[in-house]
Design a protein around this motif. Structure first.
Motif, PDB file in Angstrom:
ATOM      1  N   GLN A  22       0.835  -1.210   0.000  1.00 42.93           N
ATOM      2  CA  GLN A  22       0.000   0.000   0.000  1.00 42.93           C
ATOM      3  C   GLN A  22       0.866   1.255   0.000  1.00 42.93           C
ATOM      4  N   GLN A  23       1.954   1.187   0.758  1.00 44.58           N
ATOM      5  CA  GLN A  23       2.826   2.382   0.834  1.00 44.58           C
ATOM      6  C   GLN A  23       3.601   2.598  -0.469  1.00 44.58           C
ATOM      7  N   LYS A  24       3.605   1.562  -1.327  1.00 49.45           N
ATOM      8  CA  LYS A  24       4.223   1.746  -2.653  1.00 49.45           C
ATOM      9  C   LYS A  24       3.170   2.094  -3.697  1.00 49.45           C
ATOM     10  N   GLY A  25       1.907   2.270  -3.234  1.00 50.05           N
ATOM     11  CA  GLY A  25       0.872   2.727  -4.161  1.00 50.05           C
ATOM     12  C   GLY A  25       0.002   1.644  -4.764  1.00 50.05           C
ATOM     13  N   TYR A  26       0.154   0.408  -4.275  1.00 53.61           N
ATOM     14  CA  TYR A  26      -0.687  -0.668  -4.816  1.00 53.61           C
ATOM     15  C   TYR A  26      -2.041  -0.704  -4.106  1.00 53.61           C
ATOM     16  N   GLU A  27      -3.077  -1.108  -4.853  1.00 51.29           N
ATOM     17  CA  GLU A  27      -4.361  -1.398  -4.227  1.00 51.29           C
ATOM     18  C   GLU A  27      -4.341  -2.876  -3.884  1.00 51.29           C
ATOM     19  N   VAL A  28      -4.524  -3.194  -2.611  1.00 49.56           N
ATOM     20  CA  VAL A  28      -4.350  -4.580  -2.159  1.00 49.56           C
ATOM     21  C   VAL A  28      -5.708  -5.222  -1.848  1.00 49.56           C
ATOM     22  N   LEU A  29      -5.891  -6.444  -2.381  1.00 47.44           N
ATOM     23  CA  LEU A  29      -7.046  -7.263  -2.005  1.00 47.44           C
ATOM     24  C   LEU A  29      -6.528  -8.412  -1.163  1.00 47.44           C
ATOM     25  N   ILE A  30      -7.220  -8.712  -0.076  1.00 49.59           N
ATOM     26  CA  ILE A  30      -6.798  -9.793   0.828  1.00 49.59           C
ATOM     27  C   ILE A  30      -7.873 -10.867   0.862  1.00 49.59           C
ATOM     28  N   ILE A  31      -7.426 -12.120   0.711  1.00 51.31           N
ATOM     29  CA  ILE A  31      -8.308 -13.227   1.099  1.00 51.31           C
ATOM     30  C   ILE A  31      -7.615 -13.998   2.212  1.00 51.31           C
ATOM     31  N   ASP A  32      -8.384 -14.387   3.197  1.00 51.92           N
ATOM     32  CA  ASP A  32      -7.825 -15.066   4.366  1.00 51.92           C
ATOM     33  C   ASP A  32      -8.975 -15.840   5.021  1.00 51.92           C
ATOM     34  N   ASN A  33      -8.684 -17.042   5.536  1.00 48.17           N
ATOM     35  CA  ASN A  33      -9.794 -17.794   6.173  1.00 48.17           C
ATOM     36  C   ASN A  33      -9.827 -17.556   7.684  1.00 48.17           C
ATOM     37  N   LEU A  34      -8.985 -16.668   8.153  1.00 50.80           N
ATOM     38  CA  LEU A  34      -8.941 -16.263   9.573  1.00 50.80           C
ATOM     39  C   LEU A  34      -8.622 -17.436  10.498  1.00 50.80           C
ATOM     40  N   SER A  35      -8.054 -18.521   9.954  1.00 53.66           N
ATOM     41  CA  SER A  35      -7.746 -19.671  10.834  1.00 53.66           C
ATOM     42  C   SER A  35      -6.555 -19.356  11.734  1.00 53.66           C
ATOM     43  N   ASN A  36      -5.717 -18.411  11.310  1.00 50.89           N
ATOM     44  CA  ASN A  36      -4.526 -18.128  12.120  1.00 50.89           C
ATOM     45  C   ASN A  36      -4.334 -16.624  12.221  1.00 50.89           C
ATOM     46  N   SER A  37      -5.472 -15.892  12.247  1.00 53.02           N
ATOM     47  CA  SER A  37      -5.384 -14.438  12.288  1.00 53.02           C
ATOM     48  C   SER A  37      -6.719 -13.886  12.791  1.00 53.02           C
ATOM     49  N   SER A  38      -6.828 -12.566  12.807  1.00 52.06           N
ATOM     50  CA  SER A  38      -8.118 -11.972  13.216  1.00 52.06           C
ATOM     51  C   SER A  38      -8.375 -10.682  12.442  1.00 52.06           C
ATOM     52  N   LEU A  39      -9.632 -10.271  12.424  1.00 53.56           N
ATOM     53  CA  LEU A  39     -10.038  -9.091  11.645  1.00 53.56           C
ATOM     54  C   LEU A  39      -9.402  -7.805  12.172  1.00 53.56           C
ATOM     55  N   GLU A  40      -8.981  -7.798  13.468  1.00 59.40           N
ATOM     56  CA  GLU A  40      -8.344  -6.570  13.966  1.00 59.40           C
ATOM     57  C   GLU A  40      -7.090  -6.207  13.166  1.00 59.40           C
ATOM     58  N   VAL A  41      -6.504  -7.214  12.539  1.00 55.91           N
ATOM     59  CA  VAL A  41      -5.274  -6.928  11.761  1.00 55.91           C
ATOM     60  C   VAL A  41      -5.600  -5.937  10.636  1.00 55.91           C
ATOM     61  N   LEU A  42      -6.794  -6.026  10.093  1.00 56.18           N
ATOM     62  CA  LEU A  42      -7.215  -5.067   9.042  1.00 56.18           C
ATOM     63  C   LEU A  42      -7.169  -3.639   9.589  1.00 56.18           C
ATOM     64  N   ASP A  43      -7.653  -3.479  10.835  1.00 52.37           N
ATOM     65  CA  ASP A  43      -7.643  -2.130  11.444  1.00 52.37           C
ATOM     66  C   ASP A  43      -6.198  -1.664  11.673  1.00 52.37           C
ATOM     67  N   GLY A  44      -5.367  -2.612  12.081  1.00 48.68           N
ATOM     68  CA  GLY A  44      -3.950  -2.261  12.306  1.00 48.68           C
ATOM     69  C   GLY A  44      -3.301  -1.753  11.034  1.00 48.68           C
ATOM     70  N   ILE A  45      -3.585  -2.455   9.919  1.00 49.37           N
ATOM     71  CA  ILE A  45      -3.026  -2.041   8.617  1.00 49.37           C
ATOM     72  C   ILE A  45      -3.536  -0.642   8.268  1.00 49.37           C
ATOM     73  N   ALA A  46      -4.847  -0.438   8.470  1.00 45.22           N
ATOM     74  CA  ALA A  46      -5.450   0.865   8.114  1.00 45.22           C
ATOM     75  C   ALA A  46      -4.870   1.982   8.980  1.00 45.22           C
ATOM     76  N   LYS A  47      -4.572   1.667  10.250  1.00 45.75           N
ATOM     77  CA  LYS A  47      -3.981   2.699  11.119  1.00 45.75           C
ATOM     78  C   LYS A  47      -2.622   3.133  10.607  1.00 45.75           C
ATOM     79  N   ILE A  48      -1.875   2.191  10.033  1.00 45.27           N
ATOM     80  CA  ILE A  48      -0.528   2.523   9.532  1.00 45.27           C
ATOM     81  C   ILE A  48      -0.608   3.269   8.203  1.00 45.27           C
ATOM     82  N   THR A  49      -1.455   2.760   7.287  1.00 43.10           N
ATOM     83  CA  THR A  49      -1.402   3.317   5.917  1.00 43.10           C
ATOM     84  C   THR A  49      -2.549   4.270   5.609  1.00 43.10           C
ATOM     85  N   GLY A  50      -3.571   4.264   6.462  1.00 42.76           N
ATOM     86  CA  GLY A  50      -4.719   5.128   6.178  1.00 42.76           C
ATOM     87  C   GLY A  50      -5.694   4.497   5.197  1.00 42.76           C
TER      88      GLY A  50
END
Ligand code: WQD
Length: 339
Positions: A22-50
């Motif tokens: 994102q910081q290099k200007g790409y539009e990123v699409l994520i697919i994830d089954n959340l088996s080893n992660s959580s949706l809060e990570v999306l907020d964390g990414i948004a906090k860093i990159t806006g």
């Protein structure tokens, strides 16, 4: 817009790579089954990159779901494929879970790339394919050894699948990145490693001990033939590793690849013993770590660290962070999530 799909993009390395993309200007699409992660990570990414990346909860073992996704989103430049199970011990206990999750999903993604003629593909591989290398530092020409675990075998098989596909495809351009030991967290402490249950890896176990979640760290053996008797690994800051993915993708997008299947070791080129990692942690955290020396862990190799000259010269990438910086980032993250 330059669109890129990151599978497993809410995972430890995936989320850090999404930030760098994102910081290099790409539009990123994520697919994830959340088996080893959580949706809060999306907020964390948004906090860093806006920018909150597009997210779809999807299990890449579901072939129909993978193809339905690509039916809609086939205007992407490429795929960085992290989605996989990665716990060595679990893979020994449950090999079929690993062969299904890590292999069939890779086949479905590659089939979709062929169907929609999406050329660029980056594969998350691992230094585990080398086993205990005969020579150190380890180059990409080092022989791939008989895998020590089903997990390691899925990485070896995955590389073969991509190589065989690239050989006959008039579309596929691919790079496998063989990670050494990823550690640390984004300096913002908005994203980091989120081990589920008791951590198997050294650094999260260190930080969880220091924060009081674990009683003490056990060093798995100090009778190896090394400087201080403990095992040597190449610990690379996860942000340096994430940046390597962007550089590799841009190599493919720019048509700079020499072959349609390339392999690069992604490490720092420096080995550190377990005791050196502990000393680094104690220095940066100014805390004494509670640890004891225990018996060796089955399956551990004595030493592994990368010869990174191929990535340095051909990718134009080099790890920049020191072990101390990586350990401090891991500690800041641990304090943030347990604080
Ligand atoms: C590092 C060192 C342990 C925990 C793993 C995966 C590998 C790859 C990289 C994905 C070893 C010692 C550890 C503890 C310890 N991941 N240790 N006490 O085993 O090098 O590799 O991560 O691709 O596939 O297996 O990493 O962090 O488990 O161990 O003494 O509580 O720390 O013996 O020497 P490893 P690790």
């Amino acid at each position: 817009m330059m669109k890129v799909l990151v599978t497993g993009g809410l995972g430890f390395i995936g989320s850090h790579t999404v930030v760098e993309l994102q910081q290099k200007g790409y539009e990123v699409l994520i697919i994830d089954n959340l088996s080893n992660s959580s949706l809060e990570v999306l907020d964390g990414i948004a906090k860093i990159t806006g920018v909150k990346p597009y997210f779809e909860q999807l299990d890449v073992r579901d072939k129909a779901a993978v193809f339905s996704f690509f039916e809609v989103h086939n205007d992407i430049l490429g795929v960085i494929h992290f989605a996989a199970s990665k716990a060595v011990g679990e893979s020994v206990e449950n090999p079929l879970l690993y062969y299904e999750n890590n292999i069939s999903s890779l086949v479905y993604i590659l089939q979709a790339l062929e169907k929609y003629q999406i050329p660029n593909f980056i594969f998350s591989s691992s230094c585990t394919v080398y086993g205990q290398a005969d020579e150190l530092p380890i180059t990409e020409n080092a022989p791939v050894k008989v895998a020590e675990s089903p997990y390691g075998n899925t990485k070896q098989i995955g590389e073969e699948i991509i190589k065989d596909s690239a050989r006959v495809s008039n579309n596929l351009r691919s790079i496998a990145l063989r990670y050494f030991n990823p550690i640390g967290a984004h300096p913002s402490a908005e994203i980091g490693e989120l081990p589920i249950g008791v951590p198997q890896n050294l650094v999260p176990y260190i930080t969880q001990t220091a924060v009081g979640m674990r009683k003490e760290l056990t060093v798995f053996g100090d009778d190896y033939n090394t400087l201080d008797g403990t095992c040597i690994r190449d610990y690379i800051h996860v942000v340096d590793l994430a940046k390597a993915h962007v550089v590799a993708l841009e190599r493919l997008i720019g048509g700079k690849q020499k072959e349609n299947y390339e392999v690069f070791n992604i490490g720092t080129g420096t080995g550190s013993t377990v005791l050196e990692v502990i000393n680094s942690f104690e220095k940066v955290s100014e805390k004494k770590l509670n640890y004891k020396i225990g018996v060796r862990r089955a399956g551990d190799i004595t030493a592994a660290y990368a010869d990174t000259s191929k990535a340095n010269t051909e990718l134009g990438w080099k790890a920049l962070s020191t072990l101390d910086e990586a350990m401090l980032s891991a500690w800041k993250w641990e304090q943030k999530i347990r604080g």
